[in-house]
Design a protein around this motif. Structure first.
Motif, short mmCIF file in Angstrom:
data_model
loop_
_atom_site.label_atom_id
_atom_site.label_comp_id
_atom_site.label_asym_id
_atom_site.label_seq_id
_atom_site.Cartn_x
_atom_site.Cartn_y
_atom_site.Cartn_z
N LYS A 59 0.82 -1.21 0.00
CA LYS A 59 0.00 0.00 0.00
C LYS A 59 0.86 1.26 0.00
O LYS A 59 0.59 2.23 -0.74
CB LYS A 59 -0.93 0.01 1.21
N ASN A 92 3.87 1.56 -1.11
CA ASN A 92 4.48 1.68 -2.43
C ASN A 92 3.52 2.35 -3.41
O ASN A 92 3.92 3.22 -4.20
CB ASN A 92 4.89 0.30 -2.96
N ARG A 93 2.26 1.95 -3.37
CA ARG A 93 1.27 2.57 -4.26
C ARG A 93 1.14 4.06 -3.94
O ARG A 93 1.05 4.90 -4.86
CB ARG A 93 -0.09 1.87 -4.11
N ASP A 94 1.12 4.39 -2.66
CA ASP A 94 1.02 5.80 -2.26
C ASP A 94 2.21 6.60 -2.77
O ASP A 94 2.04 7.72 -3.30
CB ASP A 94 0.94 5.91 -0.74
N VAL A 99 4.21 5.99 -5.29
CA VAL A 99 4.18 6.13 -6.75
C VAL A 99 3.17 7.21 -7.16
O VAL A 99 3.44 8.02 -8.06
CB VAL A 99 3.85 4.79 -7.42
N LYS A 100 2.02 7.25 -6.50
CA LYS A 100 1.02 8.28 -6.80
C LYS A 100 1.56 9.67 -6.48
O LYS A 100 1.33 10.63 -7.20
CB LYS A 100 -0.25 8.03 -6.00
N GLU A 101 2.29 9.78 -5.38
CA GLU A 101 2.76 11.08 -4.91
C GLU A 101 3.99 11.57 -5.66
O GLU A 101 4.16 12.78 -5.87
CB GLU A 101 3.06 11.01 -3.41
N GLY A 107 5.43 9.81 -8.58
CA GLY A 107 5.64 9.12 -9.85
C GLY A 107 6.12 9.99 -10.99
O GLY A 107 6.87 9.54 -11.86
N LYS A 108 5.72 11.24 -11.02
CA LYS A 108 6.13 12.12 -12.12
C LYS A 108 7.56 12.62 -11.97
O LYS A 108 8.24 12.88 -12.96
CB LYS A 108 5.16 13.30 -12.23
N PRO A 125 9.90 8.40 -10.70
CA PRO A 125 9.08 7.26 -11.13
C PRO A 125 9.58 5.91 -10.64
O PRO A 125 8.81 4.94 -10.62
CB PRO A 125 9.14 7.34 -12.66
#
Length: 483
Positions: free
Chosen positions: A282, A284-286, A288-290, A292-293, A296
């Motif tokens: 979870k 990790n997903r957070d 990447v969302k925060e 990722g740009k 990445p």
């Protein structure tokens, strides 16, 4: 084999390549100082080497320039020594590995040291070339700029007679720096206290990797991930939801570099493993969302490791995790005077682990001393709240804008004549030694320029070849016009 032998200006790149062969991490500058001292001796130039390893090399004016004002050409000899996790270079012995790719010189696995080796290379090329027209010159090469600016701080300004100073530590061609932020470096220390590890505990390494890192001044506004903060955030989540112990924690490499990697060793009960793994997924997903740009490849890792006999006491574990979580980090305010310029920032740059303590190193930058003091006070309050010892390691003043500047006006005219475009003038959020020179030398007229350098303070640092050629031509013409 010399890789840069066919590049122009030939002698600039000759000396730059020589510098890649000489160990010169901050606070380990004896060998490069020896090299510079020997250069002065070989070329029969007057020189001074002080107790801080600062080197001053003086050269008399060329014919017709004897009555011109003395000019100080300045750079620093040390470099930030950063490498990728897989790189096995020994910075105390090995040369910097680099390649030429098109118009770039790049070190893919380490920092290149163009910051600020290219300034030293330009200065040496000027000193050895008797065909260049120039005023009386004082080349000042300072030590330990990257780790607290102690060379500039300890400089005896009476050794210099220059009325103007040309700093070559900027990193964008066509942009001259006319002011910069001040800074403060701090340590927050926790004395280690241990307890015996439980036999039924299993041990895991939690790490943050894949971040780009960068310069904590010029890159701080990009919103890059800070591995130390992300690790502490992850540990807080894990510690809140599960009964864990903390064995150790480390992260980052230099206070003035945005940290790319951090890790902690924790002890868990095996029955919690699956739920912790789910939490890691979870997080990790957070992340990447925060991020990722801008980052990445950010990744939070969870891997089993060897057993340990002792762990940190519970109260210390909680204090360390909470302290790193609440410490300010990143941009704190924007400049009220210059649109788009960061006014104050802070970087939780390093977590170091020793036998008897854990140190957190913080780097503050601010154009205003009041804001620098304010953030420092917040850090001190945080340290006291979590039973840690706070200490200011070093501080340096901002270089404030000067309304009238002969060297700025001259450089602007020369640049327009050479390249047909205006020289941009800007204040920067990075720190230069110029603020300290105001204190040691006096109210000296200063300007900072330099060639395009990309990614300083991080592996993959790159120097642009043709930009270096143009900036060297620019410097030579500034000298020629100081008659």
């Amino acid at each position: 084999m010399n890789k840069l032998i066919n590049l122009e200006p030939n002698r600039v790149f000759h000396y730059f390549e020589e510098m890649t062969k000489i160990p010169r991490c901050s606070l380990q500058e004896d060998k490069i100082a020896d090299y510079l001292e020997n250069f002065a001796k070989v070329h029969s130039l007057e020189y001074i080497r002080d107790s801080s390893n600062n080197i001053i090399i003086k050269k008399a004016a060329s014919l017709g320039y004897e009555k011109s004002p003395v000019l100080i050409i300045q750079g620093h000899m040390d470099m930030v020594c950063e490498k990728t996790e897989s790189c096995n270079i020994n910075f105390e012995e090995d040369p910097i590995p680099f390649e030429v790719e098109g118009d770039l010189i790049i070190s893919k696995e380490t920092t290149l040291g163009a910051d600020n080796g290219i300034a030293v290379a330009m200065a040496l090329a000027i000193l050895e070339d008797d065909t260049i027209e120039h005023p009386p010159l004082e080349v000042l090469i300072t030590s330990n700029e990257e780790n607290g600016m102690s060379g500039a701080r300890n400089l005896d300004g009476s050794l210099l007679k220059g009325e103007m100073l040309l700093n070559l530590d900027s990193e964008t061609e066509g942009v001259a720096c006319i002011a910069c932020a001040g800074g403060q470096r701090e340590s927050i220390s926790f004395p280690k206290e241990f307890k015996k590890a439980e036999d039924k505990r299993e041990f895991y390494e939690v790490s943050v990797s894949g971040l780009k890192g960068g310069h904590s001044g010029q890159d701080i506004q990009k919103g890059l991930g800070n591995s130390n903060k992300l690790l502490a955030r992850s540990l807080y989540k894990i510690n809140t939801n599960f009964d864990i112990d903390l064995v150790d924690i480390i992260g980052g490499a230099k206070p003035n570099a945005i940290p790319r990697y951090a890790k902690a060793i924790i002890a868990i009960y095996e029955e919690d493993k699956k739920d912790i793994q789910n939490l890691i997924v979870k997080l990790n997903r957070d992340f990447v969302k925060e991020f990722g740009k801008v980052d990445p490849d950010v990744r939070l890792n969870f891997e089993k490791t060897d057993k340990f006999e002792k762990v940190l006491k519970n109260s210390l574990k909680t204090d360390i995790i909470n302290l790193i979580n609440v410490l300010p980090n990143g941009v704190q305010s924007m400049s009220q005077d210059i649109e788009g310029l960061v006014g104050c920032s802070t970087n939780v740059g390093v977590i170091e682990s020793y036998d008897d303590r854990i140190d957190v190193l913080v780097n503050i930058r601010s154009a205003l001393s009041s804001l620098k003091e304010e953030v420092g006070n917040i850090d001190k309050v945080c340290a006291e709240a979590f039973n840690a010892h706070y200490k200011i390691l070093s501080s340096y003043p901002a270089w404030e804008y000067k309304d009238e500047s002969k060297i700025r006006d001259l450089a602007s005219r020369v640049y327009k004549d050479l390249f047909g475009t205006e020289l941009e003038l800007e204040a920067i959020h990075a720190g230069l030694e110029c603020g300290l020179f105001k204190e040691s030398i006096g109210d000296i007229d200063m300007l900072s320029i330099g060639p395009n350098i990309y990614g300083p303070h991080a592996p993959g640092e790159r120097l642009e070849i043709n930009s270096t050629k143009r900036v060297y031509e620019f410097v030579i013409n500034i000298l020629k016009n100081l008659k």
